[in-house]
Design a protein around this motif. Structure first.
Motif, mmCIF file in Angstrom:
data_model
loop_
_atom_site.group_PDB
_atom_site.id
_atom_site.type_symbol
_atom_site.label_atom_id
_atom_site.label_comp_id
_atom_site.label_asym_id
_atom_site.label_seq_id
_atom_site.Cartn_x
_atom_site.Cartn_y
_atom_site.Cartn_z
ATOM 1 N N ARG A 150 32.815 35.996 51.307
ATOM 2 C CA ARG A 150 33.791 37.053 50.986
ATOM 3 C C ARG A 150 34.965 36.463 50.212
ATOM 4 N NH1 ARG A 150 38.482 38.560 53.436
ATOM 5 N NH2 ARG A 150 39.083 40.778 53.348
ATOM 6 N N HIS A 151 35.422 35.285 50.666
ATOM 7 C CA HIS A 151 36.544 34.647 49.981
ATOM 8 C C HIS A 151 36.147 34.227 48.570
ATOM 9 C CE1 HIS A 151 38.341 34.936 53.833
ATOM 10 N NE2 HIS A 151 37.736 33.869 54.383
ATOM 11 N N VAL A 152 34.899 33.756 48.406
ATOM 12 C CA VAL A 152 34.419 33.362 47.079
ATOM 13 C C VAL A 152 34.411 34.562 46.130
ATOM 14 C CG1 VAL A 152 32.445 32.490 45.757
ATOM 15 C CG2 VAL A 152 33.035 31.455 47.969
ATOM 16 N N ALA A 153 33.900 35.704 46.626
ATOM 17 C CA ALA A 153 33.837 36.916 45.801
ATOM 18 C C ALA A 153 35.237 37.368 45.397
ATOM 19 C CB ALA A 153 33.104 38.021 46.536
ATOM 20 N N PHE A 154 36.181 37.326 46.367
ATOM 21 C CA PHE A 154 37.546 37.761 46.067
ATOM 22 C C PHE A 154 38.221 36.806 45.082
ATOM 23 C CE2 PHE A 154 38.745 40.669 49.873
ATOM 24 C CZ PHE A 154 37.640 41.443 49.588
ATOM 25 N N ILE A 155 37.973 35.503 45.267
ATOM 26 C CA ILE A 155 38.604 34.513 44.375
ATOM 27 C C ILE A 155 38.092 34.684 42.945
ATOM 28 C CG2 ILE A 155 38.691 32.050 43.831
ATOM 29 C CD1 ILE A 155 38.804 31.551 46.877
ATOM 30 N N LEU A 156 36.786 34.989 42.786
ATOM 31 C CA LEU A 156 36.255 35.243 41.443
ATOM 32 C C LEU A 156 36.946 36.441 40.801
ATOM 33 C CD1 LEU A 156 32.417 34.656 41.944
ATOM 34 C CD2 LEU A 156 34.023 33.222 40.684
ATOM 35 N N GLN A 157 37.185 37.496 41.591
ATOM 36 C CA GLN A 157 37.903 38.668 41.066
ATOM 37 C C GLN A 157 39.334 38.296 40.696
ATOM 38 O OE1 GLN A 157 37.191 42.644 42.898
ATOM 39 N NE2 GLN A 157 36.072 41.477 44.458
ATOM 40 N N ILE A 158 39.975 37.473 41.547
ATOM 41 C CA ILE A 158 41.350 37.056 41.262
ATOM 42 C C ILE A 158 41.412 36.300 39.938
ATOM 43 C CG2 ILE A 158 43.186 35.489 42.014
ATOM 44 C CD1 ILE A 158 42.415 36.250 44.922
ATOM 45 N N GLN A 200 44.648 40.628 50.889
ATOM 46 C CA GLN A 200 43.442 41.104 51.545
ATOM 47 C C GLN A 200 42.635 39.934 52.126
ATOM 48 O OE1 GLN A 200 42.529 44.774 51.385
ATOM 49 N NE2 GLN A 200 41.713 43.897 53.270
ATOM 50 N N ILE A 201 42.627 38.804 51.413
ATOM 51 C CA ILE A 201 41.948 37.612 51.929
ATOM 52 C C ILE A 201 42.630 37.123 53.209
ATOM 53 C CG2 ILE A 201 41.434 35.178 51.453
ATOM 54 C CD1 ILE A 201 41.117 35.925 48.508
ATOM 55 N N LEU A 202 43.975 37.111 53.198
ATOM 56 C CA LEU A 202 44.725 36.601 54.342
ATOM 57 C C LEU A 202 44.628 37.521 55.551
ATOM 58 C CD1 LEU A 202 47.917 35.347 52.438
ATOM 59 C CD2 LEU A 202 45.988 33.981 53.268
ATOM 60 N N ASN A 203 44.553 38.828 55.288
ATOM 61 C CA ASN A 203 44.483 39.780 56.414
ATOM 62 C C ASN A 203 43.433 40.835 56.100
ATOM 63 O OD1 ASN A 203 44.897 41.534 58.572
ATOM 64 N ND2 ASN A 203 47.127 41.215 58.575
ATOM 65 N N PRO A 204 42.164 40.577 56.434
ATOM 66 C CA PRO A 204 41.070 41.479 56.040
ATOM 67 C C PRO A 204 41.066 42.828 56.744
ATOM 68 C CG PRO A 204 40.257 39.733 57.488
ATOM 69 C CD PRO A 204 41.676 39.405 57.191
ATOM 70 N N LYS A 205 41.882 42.990 57.795
ATOM 71 C CA LYS A 205 41.838 44.241 58.558
ATOM 72 C C LYS A 205 42.944 45.204 58.159
ATOM 73 C CE LYS A 205 39.494 42.179 62.532
ATOM 74 N NZ LYS A 205 39.509 41.954 63.998
ATOM 75 N N HIS A 206 43.597 44.951 57.031
ATOM 76 C CA HIS A 206 44.609 45.876 56.500
ATOM 77 C C HIS A 206 44.198 46.301 55.082
ATOM 78 C CE1 HIS A 206 46.942 44.282 59.851
ATOM 79 N NE2 HIS A 206 47.781 45.301 59.690
ATOM 80 N N PRO A 207 44.548 47.534 54.676
ATOM 81 C CA PRO A 207 44.069 48.078 53.381
ATOM 82 C C PRO A 207 44.894 47.614 52.186
ATOM 83 C CG PRO A 207 45.339 49.746 54.513
ATOM 84 C CD PRO A 207 45.283 48.572 55.451
ATOM 85 N N PHE A 208 45.021 46.282 52.017
ATOM 86 C CA PHE A 208 45.863 45.780 50.927
ATOM 87 C C PHE A 208 45.247 46.084 49.545
ATOM 88 C CE2 PHE A 208 47.478 42.966 54.358
ATOM 89 C CZ PHE A 208 48.822 43.289 54.248
ATOM 90 N N TYR A 209 43.936 45.976 49.438
ATOM 91 C CA TYR A 209 43.324 46.244 48.124
ATOM 92 C C TYR A 209 43.526 47.704 47.708
ATOM 93 C CZ TYR A 209 40.022 46.133 44.260
ATOM 94 O OH TYR A 209 39.452 46.204 43.017
ATOM 95 N N THR A 210 43.481 48.589 48.698
ATOM 96 C CA THR A 210 43.749 50.008 48.409
ATOM 97 C C THR A 210 45.161 50.184 47.868
ATOM 98 O OG1 THR A 210 42.189 50.769 50.079
ATOM 99 C CG2 THR A 210 43.928 52.307 49.436
ATOM 100 N N MET A 211 46.131 49.475 48.497
ATOM 101 C CA MET A 211 47.517 49.571 48.018
ATOM 102 C C MET A 211 47.630 49.062 46.575
ATOM 103 S SD MET A 211 49.588 48.119 51.325
ATOM 104 C CE MET A 211 49.208 48.676 52.988
#
Length: 672
Positions: A150-158, A200-211
């Motif tokens: 999951r972190h790899v996928a997010f880092i690629l997007q970043i 979102q990576i640091l706290n996966p249980k909050h809707p940061f990507y939505t924000m």
């Protein structure tokens, strides 16, 4: 449940802010112009964002009740959709940016290839995750556990969003003020997505990507889409104001033909031409067949072809031409002006109704005729002369006029005291050396007086030197009805002479050309007269002439077609008639002896099979009559009877009589 509040608010805000953008949604963006393609790709991003919000909203209540065994499969499925729609927002966002920038080069293709590869890999990760938890998993209590993938996928997007941010800021430095703000806004949105992806990576249980997603949408809405809409409104207002001087204006993309129309004319609206279209050239061809006067259609098609427009714009900034359009059943002259747009990819075509101007010009011509009466000039108006000289028969004074346009306007060029003397002085400068003596003898006043005593007109063809090249011209001299003046017209026949030489070359001999009908390609009346004379000579000399017959044919409805559809359509009708006769009587010569009259000289196999061939002709005509397509030809046949017939004309008369009987039958709707 509190988790879902952010998603609900984001979804509602997205739907309210971008309700107009959602209307542009199409599954495919191909076949649209660049502006429409950008709007469609932006709608893709908004729709996918909405689906992501819905998946994120569903996560809240599903995760709260995760301990319920029947709900867990839906929780797992919602988690899959969460990642799918997240990856799709990345893909649709990048595709929108590329469309917005209008870039079609190698970098854009590489960028798209990278983002499609990332999207495909992440879908593979989701499939692998079912068998080997790579992105996420759930423990025995159904608690969500983020995995390393999951972190790899997010880092690629970043990394992708950061590269986009840097690129947008880079091109913003070279843009004007308005575009700089928009580029920075797009880059800022990408940077905002990066920040919230990190959270979102640091706290996966909050809707940061939505924000981050909804903030990015708000920034684009505020600084990009609203600005584009305002700018389009201003441009449309300016273009529409400019169009007030014309019936209609078109803004056309040169290569693709995509166009936008601006019109203020109530009269032009009756033609129902589309306001926005994907192929100006095809739309124009279709409208020419519907609305242009029949006699002007061929010219209009040639001027509106893509090849003609692009070729003319290569050598000049703008050009104009005129033809007639049928408005409410009446032809009106329109002027068309084509000019380059500010960029290299578009041109502007303007249409203006000039019928009233032409009428006014013609009225002005009446007042400017000076001492030249209309009846005298009318003798030559039917001929397209380049120059007309009006010469006094008594003292040789003259006025010269140019007549070079399709409206018959005569412009006074110069005047002089002695036409014949001045012409002789000009011959050495203008006329080709080999023709100078011939032209000098022709333009002798005594010669003109002598010739016109016994005939209405005389003419001479000769060569002139212009711009370093030789051109053929024809001079025609006539006397006015009251004998007071000579009207001398000079026309350029260079194309005519060269075409004639080409035809002579193709047909081999001038004799064959003189016996061939120019329109249909069959033999002409001269050829038939010679054949008739030859056959008659043999009959008169008591020779037992070979068996033969004559088929006399006459096409129906030609005058009606000429009057209603134009002479071009009438010519096509005659050519099709000749083609039918040549096809059926393929072993016998076919002659065109009048405007719509043909004669077939039956001989050989055609004579032996004459009855079958006539039945075949009648069957074809009956089929044309029933279907309402193809020529309708009346025909009659008569054979040569050696002991009874002494004149070929007698055989012709018998066939002609039968033809008229057939014509009456066709008009009554029955075929005997």
């Amino acid at each position: 449940m509190a988790y879902s509040i952010i998603g609900v608010l984001s979804l509602i805000l997205n739907l309210i802010m971008n309700r107009e953008a959602f209307r542009c949604f199409r599954l495919r963006s191909k076949g649209h112009d660049s502006e429409q393609r950008t709007a469609i790709r932006y709608s893709h991003f908004l729709v996918v964002s909405s689906l992501f919000f819905i998946a994120d909203i569903a996560w809240g209540p599903l995760y709260v009740h995760r301990d319920v065994q029947g709900i867990f499969p839906f929780l797992y499925l919602d988690c899959v959709f969460y990642f799918i729609f997240m990856f799709l927002t990345m893909l649709t966002w990048i595709r929108y940016i590329i469309a917005y920038l209008g870039k079609k080069g190698r970098r854009s293709k590489i960028f798209l290839c990278v983002v499609w590869t990332m999207f495909s890999l992440e879908l593979v990760y989701l499939v692998v995750n079912i068998f080997y938890p790579f992105l996420f998993s759930f423990n025995a209590e159904h608690e969500y556990i983020p995995e390393s993938g999951r972190h790899v996928a997010f880092i690629l997007q970043i990394i992708l969003y950061m590269a986009t941010t840097i690129y947008m800021i880079r091109i913003a430095r070279k843009a004007n003020r308005d575009m700089r703000i928009r580029y920075v806004a797009v880059g800022g949105s990408c940077f905002m997505m990066d920040i919230f992806l990190v959270l979102q990576i640091l706290n996966p249980k909050h809707p940061f990507y939505t924000m981050g997603l909804i903030i990015g949408i708000c920034v684009i809405r505020t600084y990009v889409e609203a600005g584009e809409k305002r700018e389009r409104k201003i441009y449309d207002s300016i273009a529409t104001s400019l169009a007030e001087d014309y019936e209609v204006m078109y803004y056309v993309e040169k290569e693709t033909g995509e166009f936008r129309e601006f019109s203020k004319s109530k009269e032009y609206e009756t033609l129902h031409v589309p306001v926005i279209g994907s192929d100006f050239y095809a739309e124009t061809r279709m409208n020419i067949d519907k609305y242009v006067h029949p006699d002007d259609r061929e010219f209009a098609r040639s001027m509106h072809s893509k090849e003609t427009i692009l070729k003319n714009l290569e050598i000049k900034k703008s050009y104009s031409y005129k033809y007639r359009i049928m408005i409410d059943g009446r032809p009106r002259y329109f002027q068309f002006t084509v000019k380059h747009a500010n960029d290299e990819d578009h041109f502007v075509l303007s249409e203006k109704d000039i019928d009233d101007e032409i009428t006014a010009e013609n009225m002005l011509l009446e007042n400017q005729k000076k001492h030249v009466t209309f009846s005298q000039i009318a003798e030559l108006l039917a001929v397209n002369y380049d120059v007309i000289y009006y010469v006094d028969a008594e003292d040789s004074s003259y006025i010269s006029y140019e007549c070079r346009n399709i409206y018959g306007k005569l412009d006074v060029q110069k005047s002089g005291d002695d036409f014949f003397a001045e012409s002789l002085n000009d011959i050495s400068n203008i006329v080709y050396m080999g023709d100078r003596e011939l032209v000098s003898d022709f333009l002798n006043k005594d010669h003109i007086i002598t010739v016109l005593e016994n005939q209405r007109s005389c003419r001479i063809d000769y060569r002139i030197l212009a711009f370093g090249k030789t051109h053929y011209v024809r001079m025609t001299v006539r006397k006015t009805s009251n004998g007071s003046h000579y009207i001398i017209g000079i026309e350029n026949i260079d194309d005519e002479v060269r075409r004639e030489k080409q035809r002579l070359k193709e047909l081999n001999t001038e004799k064959e050309l003189a016996r061939r009908d120019e329109l249909t390609g069959v033999k002409n009346k001269t050829a038939y007269s010679e054949l008739e004379k030859s056959v008659q000579t043999n009959i008169d000399n008591g020779m037992d002439y070979l068996p033969f017959g004559l088929v006399v044919c006459d096409t129906n409805n030609l005058k009606k077609i000429n009057d209603t559809e134009g002479h071009t359509a009438g010519d096509e009708y005659i050519k099709k008639s000749a083609a039918i006769l040549c096809d059926i009587f393929d072993h016998s010569p076919v002659f065109r002896v009048g405007g719509d009259e043909f004669v077939v000289f039956l001989r050989g196999d055609d004579y032996s099979n004459r009855e079958e061939l006539m039945k075949k002709l009648h069957a074809q005509i009956l089929e044309n009559l029933k279907s309402g397509s193809g020529p309708v030809i009346a025909s009659g046949m008569a054979e040569y009877v050696p002991k009874a017939d002494s004149l070929v004309s007698e055989i012709f008369d018998r066939a002609d009589k039968k033809m008229y009987e057939d014509k009456r039958s066709l008009k009554s709707g029955a075929m005997e």
